[in-house]
Each structure stands twice: as structure tokens, then as C-alpha cells.
Design an enzyme around this catalytic site. Structure first.
Site, PDB file in Angstrom:
ATOM      1  CD1 TRP A  43      -2.248  -2.199   0.551  1.00  0.00           C
ATOM      2  CD2 TRP A  43      -3.386  -1.049   1.792  1.00  0.00           C
ATOM      3  NE1 TRP A  43      -3.180  -2.879   0.818  1.00  0.00           N
ATOM      4  CE2 TRP A  43      -4.155  -1.958   1.491  1.00  0.00           C
ATOM      5  CE3 TRP A  43      -4.027   0.136   2.704  1.00  0.00           C
ATOM      6  CZ2 TRP A  43      -5.341  -2.231   2.038  1.00  0.00           C
ATOM      7  CZ3 TRP A  43      -5.152  -0.024   3.041  1.00  0.00           C
ATOM      8  CH2 TRP A  43      -5.744  -1.335   2.857  1.00  0.00           C
ATOM      9  CD  GLU A 114       7.425  10.823   0.529  1.00  0.00           C
ATOM     10  OE1 GLU A 114       7.815  10.430   1.882  1.00  0.00           O
ATOM     11  OE2 GLU A 114       6.800  10.097  -0.169  1.00  0.00           O
ATOM     12  CG  HIS A 236      -0.406   9.551   6.382  1.00  0.00           C
ATOM     13  ND1 HIS A 236      -0.817  10.587   5.542  1.00  0.00           N
ATOM     14  CD2 HIS A 236       0.784   9.286   5.697  1.00  0.00           C
ATOM     15  CE1 HIS A 236      -0.114  10.853   4.498  1.00  0.00           C
ATOM     16  NE2 HIS A 236       0.961  10.218   4.497  1.00  0.00           N
ATOM     17  NE  ARG A 282       4.173  10.420   6.799  1.00  0.00           N
ATOM     18  CZ  ARG A 282       4.397   9.343   6.402  1.00  0.00           C
ATOM     19  NH1 ARG A 282       4.455   8.396   7.042  1.00  0.00           N
ATOM     20  NH2 ARG A 282       4.505   9.149   4.867  1.00  0.00           N
ATOM     21  CG  HIS A 343       0.388   5.992   7.979  1.00  0.00           C
ATOM     22  ND1 HIS A 343       0.042   5.452   6.854  1.00  0.00           N
ATOM     23  CD2 HIS A 343       1.758   6.581   7.702  1.00  0.00           C
ATOM     24  CE1 HIS A 343       0.890   5.282   6.154  1.00  0.00           C
ATOM     25  NE2 HIS A 343       2.080   5.995   6.375  1.00  0.00           N
TER      26      HIS A 343
END
Length: 524
Positions: A43, A114, A236, A282, A343
Site C-alpha cells: 500500500w 517529502e 498520517h 507528520r 498509519h
């Protein structure tokens, strides 16, 4: 009884990598409780962080990781992983993983950026990196004559010397439930590896697949292994908010490519929470979204990437573009509704740099392990890297050790139990657990909420232990039993941390202590 040199429990990137690195010299058994592609690795959208570009340095990647980990990363483990990143990416390229190319880059591959990274270093295959990697490795695993794949087998418990009444503290294999036949098989192995992923399904809202029930963590705890840092559950920031979009993640890379978070009225809000705005780690972004949603009474916030062209979006985020469009959201023209969701499990089974646990011949790799890399918050795209590096470390350690004699293992005894008369007990307890964990042990915590959760966990544990002792086991019962154990470990860890750090934010202890230390739980 099935016999292997090495038994690998779990078929994510960590398990597949280890199987391939051992299979030329060992007989491998790989069990997975559903199909090979059903784990969390498949995923993963964003990619794998590694330093191969001449415009990047290992020191920069290390410092980004340490900063995101809020003072709790083990520096030796962090440097070990970062130093082995190049080798891991090169191995995947050799296996045939189709990373996105870019001839203008000095690596020959397109690198994205990111949150928490100070530069571009994320290798990816469009926005479906995990699927591309898993598909490539699964093809090789299925062709290898020394690897036996057992799909639809769920591990029940580890078989240790302690459980056999022996004086040693060694793992000899595991019992596993064949969910297709309801038979329990005994699996003997010289080495056993837990690569079962995290425990996201302990929460009501999660980006994780249904398989993420913390099985390895719970089994290791019952076998006598220490567990660390379970209070640090990464939420997340951007899970797609739509009634028909179960657990669909909007990749961190969308913000890395310029996505802006907005309130329903179109107001941008991240700059007032952190100078890094949308590219903050995050934990900061998730807390900011949670704060704005509660303050405004909103069901969601919005992630806007519509300033990019359709061509750019379809090239870089083809799966996100297609999935949103199927649900009536054209991300080239309108923002994406998003909410935070559980997450990643940053804590887990305590391991060393060879992935060894406290029990001899038992290893843990990937999300189920606590290697020290992630600290109080995982840096984006370090998780798949950790899987690769520690699978390689475990393989080297296993191959360097001599074979040991093993006793004849007893078959599973279910002669004293009967068929369950009411299965609704399991479904009700599962629903109750996930609801109160979301309400009481979520993004923002208080002592009172945690104590309420602890009380309910203890009641559920008593019920489930009684059920487990008296009835034939099922996959649902095993998962519920493991989830309650994980919930207990999370709550224990959260109650013992009297500060706010990284992913753990407490209203009762909003300050951060000057000297950080990991939370380590030891079985009685």
C-alpha cells in the site's frame, strides 16, 4: 509437523527480502495470513528514502531522521540504516523494480521530496512504489524452489523453550492456523522471523490494511520479549475523507510537490503552526489538522494540488488521480478532502542491529520491530528502507550461525475446548476496542482518557482470555486477542511518558523533558 531452516511470518517487504537473501542456502517457510500482496508494504505510495545523488549526503539524511524522531532515535541504528540505503536501492534495481526514471538526474531516477526531508531523496515508482516493489519480489519468491509459501495461514503463538518446559530461552518455531481448513499445524524452524507489520487496526480510522493487527508484537510479548515506544503511533495527516474510500492514503509526496492544506473556506493554515508549513514532519501536520478540525467543527480539511497541470498529476500521481476521479473528485480542479488516520507503529519488539530479539533464534524486522530508527516520529519513506536494511542484517546473522539440534515439538492440543456458541462477542469487543482507542488514545491525550482506556482494556482482556481458554480458536479471535495486547502496550507506554514528544501529545504534560529516554516494557 512442517520443518524449515527458517520460518518467516509475514509477506511484506521485510519478509520477502529476507526470504530471497536466504533461499539459495536454506529451506524457507513463508506464511502469510491472507495473500502475498495483502500486507501494508504493497500500500506504500511515496517511496524509499536513500542517498544516491551527488547533491545529497548521508549526514543530511541522518540529521533529518534524528530531527523528525524528536530526540529519541538511536543514533547508531539511524546511521547504520542510512549508510546501507544505497546498497538496498541498488539491490532492488537488480531485482527489476521499475523506479520512475529521470535522465536529468545524476542518479538516472526521479527523486521526490517529502515532509521532514531537506532535499529530494525519495526513490519511487510513480505513486504506487510499494505495489511495484512487492510485485517484483513476489514473482521471484514464487519461482524459488527453496521457498515454500503458505497463504491463508495465521500464526497462533511462538513455540519457545520456556513453553516446552526447557531451561533455554530459545524459539523453536510456531503454531499456525490454516484458515481454509481450521486446522492448526506445528512448524519447526531453526530460526523464526516476525515480519508481521504494525497494529493500525487497533484504531477506528487507519490507513492500514485489515491484516495490521499487531500479531508479531503480541506473540513476542507473550514469549518474553521487551517492547518499546508503543505510545508513538503515527497518524498520517492526509487520508482521503469519503464514505466509499476505505483507508485510502493521499501520499506525503502530494505535499512534497506543492500541495497546500486549506480550511473549508479556502484559508491556508499550516504556516501559523510551523515555519515548514506543509513540509513539516507528520506529527506536526496531523496535530495541526486535528486542532483546526476541532476548533472549527469540521469533518475534514482540504489538500489542494490543483495548481499543477493534469499531465503532471497523471504522471506523478496516477493512482491517486484515478481513485479520486472515480469518487467524483477531479484533483486538477478541486481540493481533496482529507483527515488524519492511524498509519504507522513506531515502537515494537526490541531488536539489535542484527534484528535479534531477547529470545534466541527469534528475529523481528520491519514495522513490528523497534530498531531505534524512528524515535518519537518516523521520517517519511524511512519505513521501507528499514525493512530492506534489517532483512539484510538478519540474513547475514542467520547465515553466520551454526545449525542447532531441536526437540520434537508437541502438536497443538485442543481436546479440552469446544465450539463457540456466540461469535457476536468477538465482533462487539472488536468494535468497542477500536472506538475507545480512537476516542481516548488518539492524536491528543490526557491522563483521564488514558485511564479510561486502560480500564476498558483490562475488562476486554479478561473476557478474551476466558473465551480463548474455552473455545476453538478462529482468525477473528486471534486478531482480537493480539489487538487487545497491543492496545494494552500502547496505553501502558502512554501513561508512563510524563511529557509531550513527537507523536505523543499530552494535555497534562505539554512540556518536553530535557533528557529523552525510550519507553521499554518488560514482560513479568
Amino acid at each position: 509437523m512442517l520443518q524449515f531452516d527458517t520460518l518467516i511470518i509475514g509477506s511484506g517487504l521485510a519478509g520477502l527480502t529476507l526470504a530471497l537473501k536466504l533461499a539459495d542456502r536454506q529451506k524457507i517457510g513463508l506464511i502469510t495470513k491472507r495473500a502475498l500482496l495483502d500486507g501494508a508494504s504493497g500500500w506504500a505510495q511515496g517511496g524509499i528514502a536513500a542517498v544516491l545523488s551527488g547533491e545529497d549526503t548521508q549526514e543530511a539524511h541522518t540529521q533529518d531522521t534524528l530531527l523528525a524522531g524528536a530526540g529519541l532515535c538511536d543514533e547508531a541504528a539511524t546511521r547504520y540504516v542510512v549508510e546501507h540505503g544505497k546498497r538496498s536501492i541498488e539491490w532492488l534495481i537488480q531485482q527489476g523494480v521499475p523506479f520512475t526514471r529521470d535522465n536529468t538526474s545524476d542518479t538516472g531516477y526521479h527523486l521526490t521530496r517529502e515532509g521532514g526531508h531537506d532535499r529530494r531523496r525519495i526513490f519511487h515508482a510513480a505513486d504506487a512504489t510499494g505495489h511495484a516493489v512487492q510485485k517484483t519480489l513476489i514473482e521471484k519468491v514464487l519461482k524459488h524452489p527453496n521457498i515454500t509459501v503458505l497463504e491463508a495461514y495465521m500464526s497462533v503463538d511462538l513455540i519457545t523453550g520456556k513453553k516446552l518446559g526447557l531451561s533455554d530461552n530459545r524459539c523453536y518455531g510456531a503454531y499456525a492456523l490454516n484458515t481454509a481448513t481450521d486446522e492448526i499445524v506445528t512448524i519447526s524452524a531453526q530460526n523464526t522471523i516476525l515480519a508481521t507489520g504494525g497494529s493500525g487496526k487497533v484504531y477506528l480510522y487507519t490507513t492500514n490494511p485489515d491484516t495490521a493487527t499487531g500479531d508479531g508484537i503480541a506473540m513476542a510479548w507473550r514469549a518474553g520479549c521487551r517492547i518499546a515506544n508503543m505510545e508513538f503511533i503515527q497518524f498520517h495527516p492526509t487520508c482521503l475523507y469519503h464514505p466509499h474510500a476505505k483507508s485510502f492514503l493521499i501520499s506525503e509526496a502530494v505535499r512534497g510537490e506543492g500541495g497546500i492544506l486549506k480550511l473549508p473556506d479556502g484559508t491556508r493554515f499550516m504556516p501559523k503552526h510551523d515555519t515548514r508549513a506543509e513540509l513539516a514532519p507528520r506529527d506536526i501536520v496531523a496535530r495541526a489538522i486535528d486542532y483546526e478540525m476541532k476548533k472549527g467543527g469540521f469533518d475534514c480539511v482540504y489538500l489542494d494540488i490543483s495548481h499543477q497541470s493534469v499531465e503532471f498529476l497523471q504522471e506523478h500521481f496516477p493512482n491517486i488521480f484515478a481513485r479520486c476521479l472515480k469518487l467524483g473528485i477531479n484533483i486538477s480542479q478541486e481540493p481533496i478532502p482529507v483527515v488524519p488516520a492511524a498509519h504507522y507503529t513506531c515502537g515494537g519488539i526490541v531488536t539489535d542491529l542484527s534484528a535479534r530479539t531477547d529470545v534466541s533464534n527469534l528475529y523481528a524486522i520491519g514495522e513490528t520491530a523497534y530498531s531505534g530508527l524512528h524515535g518519537a516520529n518516523r521520517l517519511a519513506s524511512n519505513s521501507l528502507l528499514e525493512c530492506l536494511v534489517f532483512a539484510d542484517a538478519a540474513a547475514q546473522d542467520i547465515l553466520s550461525r551454526a545449525q542447532q539440534s531441536a526437540p520434537l515439538l508437541p502438536e497443538w492440543d485442543d481436546s479440552q475446548v469446544r465450539d463457540a456458541d456466540e461469535h457476536i462477542v468477538i465482533s462487539h469487543n472488536w468494535a468497542e476496542l477500536r472506538h475507545f482507542m480512537w476516542d481516548y488514545v488518539g492524536i491528543v491525550r490526557t491522563n483521564k482518557r488514558l485511564q479510561r482506556a486502560q480500564h476498558r482494556v483490562q475488562l476486554l482482556q479478561k473476557e478474551i482470555d476466558e473465551y480463548y481458554a474455552n473455545f476453538h480458536i478462529s482468525a477473528d479471535l486471534l486478531e482480537l486477542r493480539n489487538l487487545v495486547t497491543n492496545a494494552d502496550l500502547i496505553v501502558q507506554s502512554a501513561l508512563s511518558r510524563h511529557e509531550s514528544r513527537g507523536l505523543h501529545y499530552s494535555r497534562d504534560y505539554p512540556e518536553t523533558l530535557a533528557v529523552p529516554s525510550p519507553t521499554i516494557l518488560t514482560p513479568r
